[in-house]
Design a protein around this motif. Structure first.
Motif, short mmCIF file in Angstrom:
data_model
loop_
_atom_site.label_atom_id
_atom_site.label_comp_id
_atom_site.label_asym_id
_atom_site.label_seq_id
_atom_site.Cartn_x
_atom_site.Cartn_y
_atom_site.Cartn_z
N VAL A 1 0.88 -1.24 -0.24
CA VAL A 1 -0.29 -0.02 -0.14
C VAL A 1 0.93 1.40 0.00
O VAL A 1 2.07 1.36 0.79
N HIS A 2 0.71 2.20 -0.95
CA HIS A 2 1.42 3.65 -0.92
C HIS A 2 0.66 4.46 -0.06
O HIS A 2 -0.16 5.11 0.06
N VAL A 3 1.85 4.59 1.04
CA VAL A 3 1.43 5.46 2.25
C VAL A 3 2.13 6.75 2.30
O VAL A 3 3.38 6.75 1.72
N PRO A 4 1.59 7.67 2.27
CA PRO A 4 2.14 9.14 2.31
C PRO A 4 3.63 9.06 3.23
O PRO A 4 3.32 8.52 4.48
N HIS A 5 4.48 9.51 2.80
CA HIS A 5 5.91 9.38 3.28
C HIS A 5 5.58 10.20 4.72
O HIS A 5 6.40 9.58 5.79
N TYR A 6 5.13 11.11 4.82
CA TYR A 6 5.04 11.98 6.28
C TYR A 6 4.29 11.21 7.43
O TYR A 6 4.34 11.72 8.20
N LEU A 7 3.56 10.09 6.80
CA LEU A 7 2.64 9.50 7.81
C LEU A 7 3.22 7.83 8.08
O LEU A 7 2.52 7.26 8.85
N ALA A 8 4.47 7.62 7.33
CA ALA A 8 5.02 6.41 7.54
C ALA A 8 5.06 5.96 8.91
O ALA A 8 5.12 4.67 8.98
N GLN A 9 5.68 6.50 9.75
CA GLN A 9 6.09 6.29 11.27
C GLN A 9 4.57 6.44 12.08
O GLN A 9 4.83 5.85 13.26
N ALA A 10 3.57 7.08 11.72
CA ALA A 10 2.49 6.81 12.54
C ALA A 10 1.56 5.55 12.16
O ALA A 10 1.66 4.88 10.97
N ASP A 11 0.55 5.30 12.89
CA ASP A 11 -0.57 4.52 12.70
C ASP A 11 -1.48 5.17 11.96
O ASP A 11 -2.12 6.10 12.27
N TYR A 12 -1.85 4.46 10.58
CA TYR A 12 -2.47 5.20 9.52
C TYR A 12 -3.73 4.22 9.11
O TYR A 12 -3.36 3.37 8.23
N PRO A 13 -4.91 4.26 9.72
CA PRO A 13 -5.95 3.32 9.72
C PRO A 13 -6.31 3.46 8.22
O PRO A 13 -6.53 2.22 7.49
N GLN A 14 -6.40 4.36 7.34
CA GLN A 14 -6.63 4.13 6.03
C GLN A 14 -5.88 3.23 5.08
O GLN A 14 -6.14 2.56 4.11
N ALA A 15 -4.46 3.26 5.49
CA ALA A 15 -3.68 2.08 4.74
C ALA A 15 -4.17 0.53 5.07
O ALA A 15 -3.95 -0.07 4.37
N ALA A 16 -4.32 0.47 6.54
CA ALA A 16 -5.00 -0.95 6.80
C ALA A 16 -6.17 -1.09 6.30
O ALA A 16 -6.46 -2.31 5.39
N LEU A 17 -6.99 -0.24 6.03
CA LEU A 17 -8.50 -0.33 5.28
C LEU A 17 -8.04 -0.51 3.77
O LEU A 17 -8.69 -1.60 3.11
#
Length: 303
Positions: free
Chosen positions: A194-210
């Motif tokens: 999943v392509h996650v915004p690099h500035y959110l890579a170290q945070a828990d990003y539920p949209q990526a899991a979804l």
């Protein structure tokens, strides 16, 4: 030759399954936004399950590189964290059984571990092995998250996101080795990055899991409950937007990423979107500000 079945212990009253999917993820490799970790944790929290196989972590883990937490109380040790690498039997929202394998990525005996996974796949009659994780990309959170699919046979991911990276050299992982080795043996295995915004890579990003679970659902037919994950994604996105509105610098940086992304989608930008902080508009500062903001949100919710 070592026996791979020595690496795990089977549970009792094992069921006879018909071509189940084995969904797996290991903690320790790149997983931007916690995409794979959050996805499997969500399924295990939402659906009933039981352990059907447990791996010998004493053989597989290097405790000195990943020291487990221990609790000292006044004058004695009272608790020690026990890492677990297990296979769970679980049923989706429609009652279809499938398997989840999760835990820390093994530090040693990778080839033997892969053979052990193959042995378990044979024992449970697994039809397809599927994994997912997040990778940091130069994309804005205001655009749909992309997904790069890979598989042991092209037919498994026909019509899905492929070919963005061409031929590249990357650090290895057990998850990738499972797909490579078991695919060479004729097993079907596939995965989603999943392509996650690099500035959110170290945070828990539920949209990526979804996004990861939606991709897995499309390829397997499994039906997952996603309401709570969707709610968490909406809340997190709202927090991000709040931070952006409060900062001209963040707004400008996000706007730059949006323009770059739109140009890439339109075909006018030929380079890929792999995150390279040196090329991003204030990329490091952007990530740091978001991390501080999300940490403050967590502290407030725990206080």
């Amino acid at each position: 030759m070592f026996d791979p079945t020595d690496l795990y212990r089977l549970g009792e009253d094992l069921p006879e399954l018909t071509d189940p999917v084995l969904l797996y993820h290991f903690e320790g490799f790149v997983d931007a936004g916690g995409a794979g970790r959050l996805a499997l944790a969500h399924l295990l929290s939402e659906l009933e399950h039981r352990v059907v196989a447990t791996f010998d972590v004493d053989r597989l883990l290097d405790y000195r590189s990943r020291r487990p937490i221990m609790i000292f109380d006044t004058d004695r040790w009272v608790e020690a964290e026990t890492p677990e690498l297990s296979v769970h039997l679980i049923r989706d929202a429609a009652g279809t059984p499938f398997l989840i394998m999760n835990g820390p990525e093994p530090d040693r005996e990778w080839e033997l571990f892969v053979r052990a996974v193959g042995s378990l796949a044979e024992r449970f009659g697994v039809a397809k092995l599927v994994t997912a994780h997040g990778i940091p990309m130069a994309v804005p959170h205001t655009r749909p998250l992309g997904v790069t699919a890979h598989a042991t046979r092209p037919e498994l991911i026909e019509g899905q996101g492929r070919g963005m990276f061409g031929r590249v050299q990357v650090p290895g992982s057990v998850a990738a080795l499972i797909e490579l080795r078991l695919g060479a043996e004729g097993r079907d295995a596939l995965g989603y990055a999943v392509h996650v915004p690099h500035y959110l890579a170290q945070a828990d990003y539920p949209q990526a899991a979804l996004t990861a679970l939606e991709a897995v659902s499309r390829s397997t037919g499994l039906i997952f409950p996603t309401d709570t994950l969707r709610e968490a994604a909406v809340k997190t996105n709202a927090e991000i937007e709040e931070q952006i509105r409060a900062s001209v610098e963040l707004s400008t940086a996000i706007s730059g990423l949006e323009q770059q992304y739109d140009a890439f989608v339109a075909g006018s930008e030929r380079e890929n979107l792999i995150a390279d902080p040196a090329r991003m508009p204030t990329g490091d500062e952007l990530a740091a500000q978001f991390e501080r903001f999300l940490a403050e949100q967590r502290d407030e919710s725990e206080g």
